[in-house]
Enzyme design. Structure first.
Site, PDB file in Angstrom:
ATOM      1  CB  ILE A 248      -0.954   0.041   1.208  1.00 17.33           C
ATOM      2  CG1 ILE A 248      -0.176  -0.185   2.508  1.00 17.33           C
ATOM      3  CG2 ILE A 248      -2.086  -0.947   1.038  1.00 17.33           C
ATOM      4  CD1 ILE A 248      -1.000   0.108   3.749  1.00 17.33           C
TER       5      ILE A 248
ATOM      6  CD  GLU B 216      14.075   7.109   6.656  1.00 17.69           C
ATOM      7  OE1 GLU B 216      13.231   7.496   7.469  1.00 17.69           O
ATOM      8  OE2 GLU B 216      15.310   7.169   6.852  1.00 17.69           O
ATOM      9  CG  PHE B 217      13.645   1.993   7.392  1.00 14.93           C
ATOM     10  CD1 PHE B 217      15.025   2.034   7.550  1.00 14.93           C
ATOM     11  CD2 PHE B 217      12.881   2.891   8.108  1.00 14.93           C
ATOM     12  CE1 PHE B 217      15.613   2.932   8.417  1.00 14.93           C
ATOM     13  CE2 PHE B 217      13.466   3.798   8.969  1.00 14.93           C
ATOM     14  CZ  PHE B 217      14.828   3.815   9.119  1.00 14.93           C
TER      15      PHE B 217
ATOM     16  CB  VAL C 265       3.899   0.513   3.969  1.00 15.18           C
ATOM     17  CG1 VAL C 265       2.874   0.410   5.083  1.00 15.18           C
ATOM     18  CG2 VAL C 265       5.061   1.396   4.393  1.00 15.18           C
TER      19      VAL C 265
ATOM     20  CG  ASP D  79       8.362  15.027   9.808  1.00 19.94           C
ATOM     21  OD1 ASP D  79       8.032  16.067   9.208  1.00 19.94           O
ATOM     22  OD2 ASP D  79       8.671  13.969   9.227  1.00 19.94           O
TER      23      ASP D  79
END
Ligand code: AMP
Length: 902
Positions: free
Chosen positions: A567, A571-572, A575, A686
């Protein structure tokens, strides 16, 4: 010896002691001597003193004495009074005319005896043996000195007295000149001397040497290098001759000019290129001069519908360089054309140009350049061109469909023309079906315009719509699916929007605005933490990251997780969404973030830190962590699933489709989550709409707890490259300027989120660049109210953007303010042009364990189908109407659904 005439040295006694006598030397030249020979008389003490000798800067002087001395044995009739030595004395003085000898002011240098090395001297009829003795003495205190010879009964003739000092002579070492230097006072002393670079040279390292007592130079250090254009020859720097050059002083010597270059004069530091040859700024002087390339060759084109593949061969002449690159131009500029891999700076000889207009004539020009194309001036890029005509192509898909005038049985659809129609659009085709039916049965409508009224629909049903366009080239592809729901038909004056708290039993509300069943909110529920009790713990304070993760997150067995689809991209890594069936629990939908393979230790730590942070929070407006998978790979973080994804994209997708009260409801949720975080002492850093997730009930939850780590507490960070990570548009000025991140800076960001929400996902400060944003904020500029924004909301934003952070409201105050607005929606309606509900996103309600889950919907049973009318009224604080409704015959939610406007 060299003095003509009389010396007239002082003698004591003036008579009967030393006497000045002229004799002939071995070459029969008359010389002066001083003689004494009182060998037969006892107690002799005869002094002879030189004239004053100026020191002339010397510190240690040498005295060389030549003399003859009679052997006592060779003298007939002498007794024990005969001596074979004399004494040498000195006396330092500024006075150059001391008249008599002050014996006790003299200091003895040495007793001098004749040594073995006699030289035979023929004096008259006798052969004499000449001795040479040298003694040295330190003279540092006066301008000059006297020497004295004391005779104590010997037979001596002084033939020569020479006084001298030593210097280290002028020399050149390592291209540095060292001057003539007088040696030091002591026999072991070293005089440090600094050299100066010879002509046309520069210092490499300070040149130094030491002058030893013997007049020898010792320990040379440092030195000089010949200037560019000069090289060392025989200790000097000589200019490079024509045809040679030297670019840097450190270069070993003059080198021959590289190919295609020359130097006409001596001393060149660089060679000039021959005419027609060039050097790029980055080319070293040792590199040959080169030329721009010739044009690319054999350009061919292959047209594929609206794309063209261009291929060519490298230029015939590369000009002696290996940095040829290519760029493309199109005659007749097209702004949306795509060049793959790119349009300029290409190293490859193949480009695919796509997204061209169909059936259109294009000319492409391919330029070849290299490092000297610019230096060689105008017209240097050699080029070749080709003309093509693209094929016919079908239109691109319709990208956006909107539904208006939704009723129980109909709605009006409208859409935008495809980005690339690729011709005249002759017709649109609309395909639609009930969502539950999938595509098993569908209806088709055709229209010439960009809208259509769809009728004959079932009430309260979700429909899926696709639209495609047709040109002479045929049908384009269908758009992606757009879902819209028909209405229930209930008039919305009373039930337009509400939020139902599932934990209705615990709510106690202040009286609601009588004419508007507003959002029922529960500040008490929204903040499960008792302020001050629970404080956030930074997982980075744990030495072992695994300890932190296991303290704050539950390890989930990977077999309980079923991944369904991708979906998003984090960053890693990816998802995904999927389902989690933990033992003994109901299956729930979850989002699964995984850490892509090949991670470093740091990445693992950063990835898991988000879970360690999230795991400490428990609040309906903070994304809930279900657990982690760390025991097998890939590592995963499992969170609750938020059907509508991130808030910014969600709002953009539904531009203008919510009531102000719905928007305020979202903002309230975010404020409530932020209040919880600030009570926990956690600073988000953030906060932005992109980091808020939305579920199917429009509940907004704060997520993304990553950035707090990127901005480590390094005071330098704001001034280093890390500053790149700061989301400038969302960040308070003091956090940008000196990294003062606090809850008050989160409040600033919250103000920006408010603006994003009310403007349906507009980019804050639009296309201004970051520097301009910083400057504008500094100068007092603030974002204006978005379209239709109630003045009260914009005022709240402005309060969040107070320059002085102490002046900004707290999240607690913001929350109270929003609650007040929700209870008095008139304040919102009066002040701004409210957007009215056009579309209500509906979706499947997912099970959620959170007590104060809220639901925004016009359809009560969409929220909690099994509720009774009484429970529902209670949950929205309108239970006082129960009896009135019952008296009128409305006792169930079903019966309420039949309520009409009238
Ligand atoms: P992130 O890197 O955490 O911001 O996630 C990247 C994207 O994945 C987000 O922008 C969302 O679109 C999606 N995403 C992340 N977490 C969830 C979630 N819990 N539910 C639904 N979508 C999510």
């Amino acid at each position: 010896r060299t003095v003509p005439g009389e010396l007239k040295w002082a003698a004591s006694p003036s008579e009967g002691g030393w006497e000045e006598v002229s004799i002939m030397d071995e070459k029969n030249i008359p010389i002066r001597t001083y003689q004494v020979c009182n060998v037969l008389e006892p107690n002799q003490n005869n002094w002879l003193r030189t004239d004053w000798i100026p020191r002339s800067g010397a510190q240690r002087v040498y005295v060389e004495v030549k003399f003859t001395l009679r052997d006592c044995n060779s003298l007939p009739g002498v007794t024990g009074t005969c001596k074979e030595t004399f004494n040498l004395y000195y006396h330092e003085s500024n006075e150059d005319r001391e008249s008599y000898i002050k014996e006790n002011s003299f200091i003895k240098v040495d007793t001098v005896a004749a040594d073995e090395s006699f030289t035979q001297v023929d004096v008259g009829d006798r052969i004499m043996k000449l001795n040479t003795e040298v003694r040295d003495v330190k003279v540092t205190t006066r301008k000059g000195f006297y020497l004295a010879f004391q005779d104590v009964g010997a037979c001596i003739a002084l033939v020569s007295v020479r006084v001298f000092y030593k210097t280290c002579p002028l020399t050149v070492r390592n291209l540095a000149t060292f001057p003539d230097t007088i040696t030091g006072a002591d026999t072991s002393s070293l005089v440090e001397v600094r050299g100066s670079c010879v002509n046309q040279s520069e210092e490499r390292e300070e040149p130094k040497m030491y002058c030893g007592a013997d007049g020898e130079w010792l320990v040379p250090i440092g030195g000089c290098l010949c200037n560019p254009g000069y090289e060392e020859k025989g200790g000097a720097c000589k200019a490079c001759s024509a045809g040679f050059y030297k670019a840097k002083s450190t270069d070993p010597g003059c080198a021959k000019c590289p190919p295609h270059s020359h130097s006409l004069r001596d001393g060149a530091t660089v060679c000039d290129c021959h005419s027609g040859f060039f050097r790029a700024d980055s080319d070293p002087p040792s590199m040959a001069c080169t030329q721009p390339p010739s044009a690319p060759q054999q350009l061919i084109s292959v047209v594929n519908e609206t794309s063209v593949v261009l291929e060519w061969a490298p230029p015939h002449r590369l000009g002696g360089r290996s940095d040829t690159s290519y760029s493309l131009d199109t005659m007749g500029w097209e702004c949306n054309v795509l060049f793959s891999p790119g349009q300029a700076g290409l190293k490859t000889t193949r480009v695919v140009v796509s997204e061209l207009r169909a059936h259109t004539h294009y000319t492409f020009i391919v330029h070849a350049r290299n490092g000297v194309s610019q230096a060689s001036g105008a017209g240097a890029a050699q080029s070749v061109s080709v003309s093509v005509t693209t094929n016919q192509a079908t239109p691109s898909p319709v990208s956006f469909i909107q539904a208006t005038d939704v009723t129980r049985h109909s709605l009006s659809l409208s859409w935008q023309q495809p980005d690339r129609p690729n011709g005249v659009i002759l017709e649109y085709e609309v395909k639609f079906y009930e969502k539950d039916q999938r595509e098993r049965s569908y209806r088709i409508m055709r229209t010439f315009s960009r809208s259509v009224d769809v009728t004959g629909l079932n009430p309260l049903t979700v429909y899926v719509f696709h639209v495609r366009a047709r040109t002479a080239a045929g049908y384009g592809e269908f758009s992606t699916p757009f879902e819209f729901s028909t209405n229930s038909g209930i008039h919305t004056a009373m039930f337009t929007v509400f939020i139902i708290s599932r934990s209705y039993t615990t709510i106690s509300h202040p009286p609601l605005h009588p004419s508007f069943s507003s959002l029922v909110s529960s500040p008490a529920l929204a903040s499960p933490t008792v302020a001050g009790v629970k404080i956030y713990v930074d997982p980075f304070t744990y030495e072992d990251p695994d300890q932190a993760i296991h303290e704050f997150a539950k390890e989930i067995d990977v077999s309980c997780i079923h991944i369904e689809k991708v979906i998003g991209m984090g960053e890693f890594g990816e998802v995904c969404s999927g389902r989690l069936r933990a033992q003994g629990k109901r299956e729930i939908y979850v989002a699964i973030k995984s850490l892509k393979a090949g991670y470093s230790d740091k990445q693992r730590r950063d990835f898991l830190s988000e879970a360690s942070i999230m795991g400490q929070f428990d609040h309906p407006n903070i994304i809930r962590l279900e657990g982690v998978v760390t025991r097998c790979k890939p590592l995963m973080i499992i969170t609750e699933y938020m059907e509508n994804g991130s808030l910014d994209a969600f709002l953009r997708k539904h531009d203008g489709q919510f009531t102000v009260i719905q928007l305020v409801g979202m903002l309230r949720g975010i404020a409530s989550g932020m209040k919880y975080l600030s009570d926990m002492n956690y600073v988000h850093r953030d906060l932005a709409a992109r980091n808020i997730l939305v579920n199917s009930n429009l509940v907004c939850k704060v997520s993304d707890f990553g950035l707090s780590r990127v901005l480590e507490d390094d005071p330098e960070a704001a001034y280093t490259t890390r500053v790149r990570h700061i989301p400038i548009r969302w960040t308070a000025p003091e956090a940008i300027a000196y990294r003062k991140f606090t809850t008050a800076s989160d409040v600033w960001s919250y103000g920006i989120v408010m603006w994003e929400v009310v403007s349906y996902g507009e980019r804050p400060y639009w296309d201004m660049n970051n520097q301009d944003v910083i400057k504008a904020i500094e100068e007092g500029y603030r974002l204006p109210a978005p379209m239709d924004c109630p003045v009260v909301l914009h005022q709240l934003m402005l309060d969040c953007w107070e320059r002085d952070r102490a002046e900004r409201p707290t999240f607690s105050q913001i929350l109270n303010m929003l609650d007040k607005l929700i209870r008095n929606p008139g304040t919102l309606r009066r002040t701004g042009g409210e957007r009215y509900l056009k579309y209500i996103p509906t979706g499947t309600m997912l099970e959620s364990g959170v007590g104060s889950e809220v639901c925004v919907s016009v359809i009560p049973e969409m929220c909690v189908p099994e509720w009774s009318l009484c429970e529902w009224l209670q949950s929205i604080g309108l239970e006082r109407y129960r009896d009135t409704l019952a008296a009128a015959g409305y006792t169930s939610l079903d019966s309420l659904l039949a309520l009409t406007h009238q």
